[in-house]
Design a protein around this motif. Structure first.
Motif, mmCIF file in Angstrom:
data_model
loop_
_atom_site.group_PDB
_atom_site.id
_atom_site.type_symbol
_atom_site.label_atom_id
_atom_site.label_comp_id
_atom_site.label_asym_id
_atom_site.label_seq_id
_atom_site.Cartn_x
_atom_site.Cartn_y
_atom_site.Cartn_z
ATOM 1 N N GLU A 101 -11.401 3.112 -2.897
ATOM 2 C CA GLU A 101 -10.412 2.086 -2.595
ATOM 3 C C GLU A 101 -10.145 1.263 -3.846
ATOM 4 O OE1 GLU A 101 -8.831 1.899 0.147
ATOM 5 O OE2 GLU A 101 -10.075 2.961 1.630
ATOM 6 N N ARG B 278 0.844 -1.192 0.000
ATOM 7 C CA ARG B 278 0.000 0.000 0.000
ATOM 8 C C ARG B 278 0.884 1.249 0.000
ATOM 9 N NH1 ARG B 278 -2.382 4.424 1.549
ATOM 10 N NH2 ARG B 278 -4.560 4.378 2.214
ATOM 11 N N ARG C 286 -5.835 4.159 -1.723
ATOM 12 C CA ARG C 286 -7.039 4.945 -1.485
ATOM 13 C C ARG C 286 -6.887 6.302 -2.139
ATOM 14 N NH1 ARG C 286 -8.662 6.015 4.582
ATOM 15 N NH2 ARG C 286 -9.400 3.869 4.382
ATOM 16 N N SER D 162 -6.445 3.882 7.774
ATOM 17 C CA SER D 162 -6.793 2.657 7.052
ATOM 18 C C SER D 162 -6.566 1.463 7.964
ATOM 19 C CB SER D 162 -5.941 2.517 5.782
ATOM 20 O OG SER D 162 -6.111 3.630 4.934
ATOM 21 N N GLU D 163 -7.438 0.498 7.854
ATOM 22 C CA GLU D 163 -7.397 -0.697 8.701
ATOM 23 C C GLU D 163 -7.353 -1.934 7.811
ATOM 24 O OE1 GLU D 163 -11.034 -2.278 10.846
ATOM 25 O OE2 GLU D 163 -9.913 -1.467 12.545
ATOM 26 N N GLU E 21 -2.745 -1.096 11.161
ATOM 27 C CA GLU E 21 -3.329 0.237 11.034
ATOM 28 C C GLU E 21 -2.332 1.166 10.349
ATOM 29 O OE1 GLU E 21 -6.424 1.372 12.857
ATOM 30 O OE2 GLU E 21 -6.844 -0.772 13.022
ATOM 31 N N GLN F 264 -6.204 10.518 7.299
ATOM 32 C CA GLN F 264 -6.755 9.261 6.803
ATOM 33 C C GLN F 264 -6.268 8.111 7.682
ATOM 34 O OE1 GLN F 264 -8.821 8.825 3.926
ATOM 35 N NE2 GLN F 264 -8.960 11.064 4.061
#
Length: 511
Positions: A489, A304, A508, A315-316, A364, A313
């Protein structure tokens, strides 16, 4: 067998035990504690347990003389230990410890204890062992302890290189030979990115074992403390092509903890080819990391890219028993940055391998807007799903690799770069993702290659694949139509003849 009096003296002073609520019995009135006593790793665990049973008391940070508390960064870094202030510098071993002075933003005291031949002694502060450069002190300070310490490693040539530094809260950094410091690790993060506000634990004290040359490793014990938890840590540093840090911790919560991070790391991302919006800079990029790599419990390799966003932001990435994750610097050429001062291409990657099963949870990723290249605005950590119960000991262990490249990497093509710009339509955003790998050199496979691309929400307006077998690469170009959404996404892999050829690329998009 150590008695209670021995444990008190073993700290080399009363400060840590006063915070733990332990009486100072056994200390001679008006005299310092005995400074040479037996040491056992179980002592730090017991100290953390006792500390957690008492209300939190913040370490005193207001005892600095004004000239030290009000230092500029330039004046602070000019303070350094004299040669006689370096620990083990004259010994034949490979490790040297440099105590770091308090001042500037590093006001919280850390007690340093040294262990030799199984015996512990407190390192007493001595102002005469520091060079203060232009700092005007009317009288030498006393009893300040330290802000942290630097670890120097002696190479085969005899030269000393900066191997690691522990300073500030529970922060520490390391690197591989030939690298400069970059990514920062933490002993523990608490409520990072949480609306309730973040909590920063501190290392109150450390116990550093003097290594033998045969061991070729350095072991550090540390006592962590904060409002929510106390903990005992053991770091074992191994030099080599990569610096390996084995980390073990025992946590004792003062209260139930439902939001905490293990193996937390932070890095700078100011701008890159995918997020140059509003940036007027002659450099190609300014970033310590290319992105977050993950090897899931199911064996999927995921990458990522990170980005300097216009808004916070989070993200999980949900997983169970992860096999590895970390911030990677995949750009290793000067031409990727054109920065003679920062040399971002020399910053370390930090890869984490859990030891034992960590159970369900999530990796995370927190991306914080920033306009400064000195701010580490990218944060990643493992967040266990299960909360920690008050008063219950919980143990974790993992291995860190501070490296040029991780010890394990995808046996697939990897995403080496991504660019973004205006698409063919007014509201479209164009992306180019470049994959590279030996698997892309096979003409038979490349002839049948296709891109599996999914986006949610939004849609893809066009999709093209440009394989180049002679360069072992493949470019995927597509236009994203967000359709008025504020976030989309994306998930992309390469496939040929029913087989996956690449790691999974995630991203994202935000306005």
């Amino acid at each position: 067998m150590l008695k209670r009096r021995d444990l008190l003296q073993l700290a080399g002073g009363a400060a840590i035990f006063a915070a733990a609520g332990m009486p100072e019995e056994g200390l001679t009135q008006g005299q310092p504690a005995a400074t040479v006593l037996p040491f056992s790793a179980s002592f730090v665990v017991e100290a953390a347990k006792n500390l957690a049973a008492k209300p939190f008391a913040a370490p005193a940070a207001a005892d600095l003389p004004a000239p030290l508390a009000n230092l500029s960064y330039e004046a602070y870094v000019a303070i350094r230990a004299k040669p006689e202030g370096l620990i083990w510098a004259q010994d034949p071993g490979d490790f040297v410890i440099e105590p770091l002075h308090r001042g500037f933003v590093f006001t919280t005291p850390m007690q340093i204890n040294l262990i030799e031949d199984g015996l512990s002694r407190r390192l007493d502060y001595d102002a005469s062992k520091f060079i203060f450069a232009g700092v005007n002190l009317s009288a030498p300070p006393t009893n300040l302890d330290f802000s942290g310490f630097r670890i120097l490693h002696r190479a085969d040539s005899g030269d000393l290189r900066e191997m690691a530094i522990f300073q500030g809260a529970s922060f520490f950094r390391s690197s591989a030979p030939g690298q400069s410091l970059g990514v920062t690790a933490r002993g523990l993060s608490i409520r990072t990115g949480d609306p309730r506000g973040e909590e920063f634990p501190v290392f109150r004290g450390v116990w550093i074992e003097k290594p033998t040359r045969a061991a070729n490793s350095l072991t550090i014990h540390a006592l962590l403390d904060s409002e929510s938890v106390a903990g005992a840590y053991r770091f074992t540093l191994h030099p080599g092509e990569a610096t390996i840090v084995d980390t073990e911790c025992a946590l004792f919560p003062r209260a139930a903890m439902d939001s905490f991070g293990l193996a937390t790391m932070s890095a700078t991302m100011l701008f890159g080819p995918v997020d140059r919006r509003g940036v007027d800079d002659l450099r190609e990029a300014a970033a310590e990391t290319s992105g977050l790599q993950m090897l899931t419990g199911a064996g999927e390799w995921v990458f990522r890219p990170v980005s300097n966003r216009n808004a916070l932001q989070i993200s999980e990435f949900v997983d169970e028993n992860p096999k590895g994750f970390g911030f990677l610097q995949r750009k290793r050429d000067f031409d990727d940055f054109y920065d003679e001062f920062q040399h971002w291409e020399r910053r370390p990657s930090l890869w984490i391998e859990p030891i034992g099963d960590w159970g369900p949870g999530s990796v995370e990723l927190v991306e914080i807007p920033s306009d400064s290249e000195s701010a580490q605005n990218m944060i990643a950590f493992w967040r266990p799903k299960a909360a920690l119960a008050k008063g219950q000991e919980t143990d974790f262990a993992y291995r860190q690799f501070w490296c040029w490249s991780p010890p394990s990497s995808p046996p697939l093509a990897i995403a080496m770069g991504v660019r973004s710009g205006h698409g063919a339509g007014r509201n479209l955003r164009r992306f180019q993702v470049d994959f590279r790998g030996d698997v892309l050199a096979d003409p038979a496979r490349v002839a049948d290659i296709k891109a599996n691309l999914n986006v949610s929400p939004g849609k893809i307006a066009s999709l093209r694949v440009y394989p180049t077998p002679e360069r072992k690469s493949c470019r995927v170009q597509f236009d994203l139509d967000p359709g008025g959404e504020n976030a989309c996404e994306m998930r992309l892999t390469l496939e040929s003849q029913g087989a996956t050829l690449s790691e999974t690329w995630l991203y994202r998009w935000t306005p």
